[in-house]
Scaffold this motif. Sequence first.
Motif, PDB file in Angstrom:
ATOM      1  N   GLN A 288       0.844  -1.192   0.000  1.00 47.78           N
ATOM      2  CA  GLN A 288       0.000   0.000   0.000  1.00 47.78           C
ATOM      3  C   GLN A 288       0.886   1.251   0.000  1.00 47.78           C
ATOM      4  O   GLN A 288       1.916   1.288   0.669  1.00 47.78           O
ATOM      5  CB  GLN A 288      -0.881  -0.008   1.249  1.00 47.78           C
ATOM      6  CG  GLN A 288      -1.953   1.032   1.256  1.00 47.78           C
ATOM      7  CD  GLN A 288      -2.867   0.858   2.449  1.00 47.78           C
ATOM      8  OE1 GLN A 288      -2.509   1.270   3.543  1.00 47.78           O
ATOM      9  NE2 GLN A 288      -4.025   0.251   2.244  1.00 47.78           N
ATOM     10  N   VAL A 289       0.467   2.266  -0.769  1.00 48.14           N
ATOM     11  CA  VAL A 289       1.188   3.535  -0.841  1.00 48.14           C
ATOM     12  C   VAL A 289       0.185   4.644  -0.570  1.00 48.14           C
ATOM     13  O   VAL A 289      -0.903   4.651  -1.152  1.00 48.14           O
ATOM     14  CB  VAL A 289       1.825   3.752  -2.233  1.00 48.14           C
ATOM     15  CG1 VAL A 289       2.519   5.098  -2.315  1.00 48.14           C
ATOM     16  CG2 VAL A 289       2.784   2.625  -2.573  1.00 48.14           C
ATOM     17  N   VAL A 290       0.540   5.585   0.307  1.00 48.58           N
ATOM     18  CA  VAL A 290      -0.328   6.724   0.611  1.00 48.58           C
ATOM     19  C   VAL A 290       0.438   8.006   0.314  1.00 48.58           C
ATOM     20  O   VAL A 290       1.591   8.162   0.727  1.00 48.58           O
ATOM     21  CB  VAL A 290      -0.786   6.710   2.086  1.00 48.58           C
ATOM     22  CG1 VAL A 290      -1.643   7.926   2.393  1.00 48.58           C
ATOM     23  CG2 VAL A 290      -1.544   5.431   2.402  1.00 48.58           C
ATOM     24  N   VAL A 291      -0.201   8.916  -0.426  1.00 47.56           N
ATOM     25  CA  VAL A 291       0.428  10.185  -0.813  1.00 47.56           C
ATOM     26  C   VAL A 291      -0.547  11.317  -0.527  1.00 47.56           C
ATOM     27  O   VAL A 291      -1.753  11.179  -0.769  1.00 47.56           O
ATOM     28  CB  VAL A 291       0.788  10.191  -2.325  1.00 47.56           C
ATOM     29  CG1 VAL A 291       1.271  11.554  -2.767  1.00 47.56           C
ATOM     30  CG2 VAL A 291       1.828   9.137  -2.631  1.00 47.56           C
ATOM     31  N   ASN A 292      -0.041  12.422  -0.012  1.00 51.26           N
ATOM     32  CA  ASN A 292      -0.820  13.646   0.168  1.00 51.26           C
ATOM     33  C   ASN A 292      -0.187  14.728  -0.691  1.00 51.26           C
ATOM     34  O   ASN A 292       0.993  15.035  -0.536  1.00 51.26           O
ATOM     35  CB  ASN A 292      -0.817  14.089   1.627  1.00 51.26           C
ATOM     36  CG  ASN A 292      -1.537  13.103   2.510  1.00 51.26           C
ATOM     37  OD1 ASN A 292      -2.621  12.662   2.191  1.00 51.26           O
ATOM     38  ND2 ASN A 292      -0.914  12.732   3.619  1.00 51.26           N
ATOM     39  N   ALA A 293      -0.963  15.303  -1.595  1.00 49.27           N
ATOM     40  CA  ALA A 293      -0.463  16.363  -2.480  1.00 49.27           C
ATOM     41  C   ALA A 293      -1.234  17.650  -2.179  1.00 49.27           C
ATOM     42  O   ALA A 293      -2.462  17.650  -2.171  1.00 49.27           O
ATOM     43  CB  ALA A 293      -0.648  15.969  -3.944  1.00 49.27           C
ATOM     44  N   PRO A 294      -0.522  18.752  -1.944  1.00 54.01           N
ATOM     45  CA  PRO A 294      -1.192  20.005  -1.604  1.00 54.01           C
ATOM     46  C   PRO A 294      -1.764  20.714  -2.825  1.00 54.01           C
ATOM     47  O   PRO A 294      -1.349  20.476  -3.959  1.00 54.01           O
ATOM     48  CB  PRO A 294      -0.077  20.849  -0.981  1.00 54.01           C
ATOM     49  CG  PRO A 294       1.147  20.378  -1.697  1.00 54.01           C
ATOM     50  CD  PRO A 294       0.936  18.892  -1.918  1.00 54.01           C
TER      51      PRO A 294
ATOM     52  N   SER B 106      -7.071  19.586  -9.694  1.00 55.22           N
ATOM     53  CA  SER B 106      -6.721  18.578 -10.713  1.00 55.22           C
ATOM     54  C   SER B 106      -5.228  18.302 -10.715  1.00 55.22           C
ATOM     55  O   SER B 106      -4.798  17.148 -10.808  1.00 55.22           O
ATOM     56  CB  SER B 106      -7.160  19.050 -12.099  1.00 55.22           C
ATOM     57  OG  SER B 106      -8.555  19.129 -12.186  1.00 55.22           O
ATOM     58  N   ALA B 107      -4.433  19.346 -10.603  1.00 52.93           N
ATOM     59  CA  ALA B 107      -2.976  19.171 -10.591  1.00 52.93           C
ATOM     60  C   ALA B 107      -2.541  18.329  -9.394  1.00 52.93           C
ATOM     61  O   ALA B 107      -1.634  17.494  -9.515  1.00 52.93           O
ATOM     62  CB  ALA B 107      -2.280  20.528 -10.569  1.00 52.93           C
ATOM     63  N   SER B 108      -3.183  18.519  -8.245  1.00 57.04           N
ATOM     64  CA  SER B 108      -2.794  17.732  -7.078  1.00 57.04           C
ATOM     65  C   SER B 108      -3.141  16.253  -7.259  1.00 57.04           C
ATOM     66  O   SER B 108      -2.413  15.388  -6.789  1.00 57.04           O
ATOM     67  CB  SER B 108      -3.439  18.292  -5.802  1.00 57.04           C
ATOM     68  OG  SER B 108      -4.831  18.110  -5.827  1.00 57.04           O
ATOM     69  N   VAL B 109      -4.225  15.958  -7.975  1.00 56.93           N
ATOM     70  CA  VAL B 109      -4.563  14.560  -8.281  1.00 56.93           C
ATOM     71  C   VAL B 109      -3.482  13.961  -9.175  1.00 56.93           C
ATOM     72  O   VAL B 109      -2.985  12.861  -8.917  1.00 56.93           O
ATOM     73  CB  VAL B 109      -5.949  14.447  -8.956  1.00 56.93           C
ATOM     74  CG1 VAL B 109      -6.179  13.043  -9.510  1.00 56.93           C
ATOM     75  CG2 VAL B 109      -7.055  14.816  -7.985  1.00 56.93           C
ATOM     76  N   VAL B 110      -3.099  14.696 -10.206  1.00 53.50           N
ATOM     77  CA  VAL B 110      -2.086  14.200 -11.149  1.00 53.50           C
ATOM     78  C   VAL B 110      -0.756  13.988 -10.436  1.00 53.50           C
ATOM     79  O   VAL B 110      -0.145  12.915 -10.540  1.00 53.50           O
ATOM     80  CB  VAL B 110      -1.923  15.179 -12.332  1.00 53.50           C
ATOM     81  CG1 VAL B 110      -0.739  14.794 -13.195  1.00 53.50           C
ATOM     82  CG2 VAL B 110      -3.204  15.235 -13.161  1.00 53.50           C
ATOM     83  N   VAL B 111      -0.297  14.975  -9.683  1.00 56.08           N
ATOM     84  CA  VAL B 111       0.988  14.859  -8.988  1.00 56.08           C
ATOM     85  C   VAL B 111       0.943  13.724  -7.972  1.00 56.08           C
ATOM     86  O   VAL B 111       1.865  12.911  -7.881  1.00 56.08           O
ATOM     87  CB  VAL B 111       1.361  16.202  -8.312  1.00 56.08           C
ATOM     88  CG1 VAL B 111       2.550  16.037  -7.366  1.00 56.08           C
ATOM     89  CG2 VAL B 111       1.675  17.256  -9.364  1.00 56.08           C
ATOM     90  N   GLY B 112      -0.149  13.645  -7.212  1.00 47.14           N
ATOM     91  CA  GLY B 112      -0.275  12.580  -6.216  1.00 47.14           C
ATOM     92  C   GLY B 112      -0.249  11.197  -6.850  1.00 47.14           C
ATOM     93  O   GLY B 112       0.419  10.281  -6.348  1.00 47.14           O
ATOM     94  N   LEU B 113      -0.975  11.026  -7.959  1.00 43.63           N
ATOM     95  CA  LEU B 113      -0.967   9.733  -8.644  1.00 43.63           C
ATOM     96  C   LEU B 113       0.415   9.380  -9.170  1.00 43.63           C
ATOM     97  O   LEU B 113       0.871   8.238  -9.037  1.00 43.63           O
ATOM     98  CB  LEU B 113      -1.958   9.746  -9.808  1.00 43.63           C
ATOM     99  CG  LEU B 113      -3.416   9.460  -9.489  1.00 43.63           C
ATOM    100  CD1 LEU B 113      -4.282   9.692 -10.707  1.00 43.63           C
ATOM    101  CD2 LEU B 113      -3.596   8.036  -8.978  1.00 43.63           C
ATOM    102  N   LEU B 114       1.086  10.359  -9.767  1.00 45.58           N
ATOM    103  CA  LEU B 114       2.418  10.091 -10.306  1.00 45.58           C
ATOM    104  C   LEU B 114       3.398   9.713  -9.212  1.00 45.58           C
ATOM    105  O   LEU B 114       4.206   8.791  -9.380  1.00 45.58           O
ATOM    106  CB  LEU B 114       2.929  11.300 -11.094  1.00 45.58           C
ATOM    107  CG  LEU B 114       2.187  11.579 -12.412  1.00 45.58           C
ATOM    108  CD1 LEU B 114       2.675  12.883 -13.019  1.00 45.58           C
ATOM    109  CD2 LEU B 114       2.361  10.428 -13.384  1.00 45.58           C
TER     110      LEU B 114
END
Length: 146
Positions: free
Chosen positions: A3-9, A135-143
Amino acid sequence: MKQVVVNAPGKLIISGEYNVIIDKPAIAVSVADLCNIKLTYNNKIDTVVIKLFNYQITQQATTTELKQQYSEIFLRYEHYINNQLAAEQILLNKQKLVHLILAKVLVDYGINLSKHGLQVEIYSNIPISYGLGSSASVVVGLLVAL
């Protein structure tokens, strides 16, 4: 399972929002609101389950289906570039952005889901349509997570 968890601002551009498109500086800061992304590898072979909690949407797709959706989005983008389609018609709904990023990363980085599946859970408290980079935070977080 792994499992990987990421928080992007989110972000706020204080000055020069359009300067960046003409190669000029801008001043931006991150905001405390976050997009939370959790990836879990599971036993659903060759399947990606996407949960968008803000929209109460759960979808499931095979990697083949994601790649097909990527091709369709790219084709719509080409139509947009040739002035045959409006920009808002490229991604037909909110989850298509997630499909696009997942398919692109799976293809470009050769991520193989033949022995396991992937569950993607996304929750964001970044307000949508306020210019805060939801939207950018979703993209960065996924990457980052992938």
